[in-house]
Design a protein around this motif. Structure first.
Motif, PDB file in Angstrom:
ATOM      1  N   TYR A 151       6.764  -5.402  -1.911  1.00 21.67           N
ATOM      2  CA  TYR A 151       6.217  -4.135  -0.827  1.00 21.67           C
ATOM      3  C   TYR A 151       7.193  -4.241   0.220  1.00 21.67           C
ATOM      4  CZ  TYR A 151       3.091  -7.469   1.189  1.00 21.67           C
ATOM      5  OH  TYR A 151       2.517  -8.650   1.721  1.00 21.67           O
ATOM      6  N   ASP A 203       7.123  -4.768   4.282  1.00 20.70           N
ATOM      7  CA  ASP A 203       6.185  -4.934   5.262  1.00 20.70           C
ATOM      8  C   ASP A 203       5.744  -3.964   6.108  1.00 20.70           C
ATOM      9  OD1 ASP A 203       4.586  -6.946   6.375  1.00 20.70           O
ATOM     10  OD2 ASP A 203       6.147  -7.436   7.699  1.00 20.70           O
ATOM     11  N   GLY A 204       4.384  -3.801   5.953  1.00 21.94           N
ATOM     12  CA  GLY A 204       3.671  -2.736   6.660  1.00 21.94           C
ATOM     13  C   GLY A 204       3.651  -1.472   6.092  1.00 21.94           C
ATOM     14  N   ARG A 205       4.418  -1.266   4.912  1.00 18.11           N
ATOM     15  CA  ARG A 205       4.529   0.121   4.374  1.00 18.11           C
ATOM     16  C   ARG A 205       4.045   0.130   2.951  1.00 18.11           C
ATOM     17  NH1 ARG A 205      10.300   1.796   5.833  1.00 18.11           N
ATOM     18  NH2 ARG A 205       9.613   3.788   4.925  1.00 18.11           N
ATOM     19  N   TYR A 206       2.952  -0.911   2.458  1.00 19.09           N
ATOM     20  CA  TYR A 206       2.489  -0.841   1.199  1.00 19.09           C
ATOM     21  C   TYR A 206       2.188   0.214   0.379  1.00 19.09           C
ATOM     22  CZ  TYR A 206       0.085  -2.413  -3.086  1.00 19.09           C
ATOM     23  OH  TYR A 206      -0.499  -2.556  -4.302  1.00 19.09           O
TER      24      TYR A 206
END
Length: 80
Positions: free
Chosen positions: A60, A62-65
């Motif tokens: 994913y 990072d921070g935007r799953y």
């Protein structure tokens, strides 16, 4: 007992459903997961987080799953 390989594939908040695959042997499910994982990794750039163990793979941004991710999980299931 069977091994069910499942996917969660999301890009730009769009879900791309894939049918699960069922295997009689754990080794076959692991081999299929490895193949899907390798194909996916060829198409991504830096900035993706990769987490994996024997029965799962997750990548994913990072921070935007929720917006972008690719997950593969193998479930061991009893068949009655």
């Amino acid at each position: 007992k069977v091994f069910v390989l499942t996917f969660s594939d999301v890009a730009d908040f769009e879900n791309y459903p894939k049918s699960p695959s069922v295997f009689e042997k754990k080794e076959d499910a692991l081999s299929a997961m490895k193949s899907y994982k390798e194909d996916f990794l060829k198409d991504i750039d830096n900035g993706w987080v990769v987490e994996e163990d024997e029965m799962s793979f997750s990548a994913y941004i990072d921070g935007r799953y929720a917006e972008n991710h690719y997950d593969i999980t193998i479930y061991e299931c009893r068949v009655n």
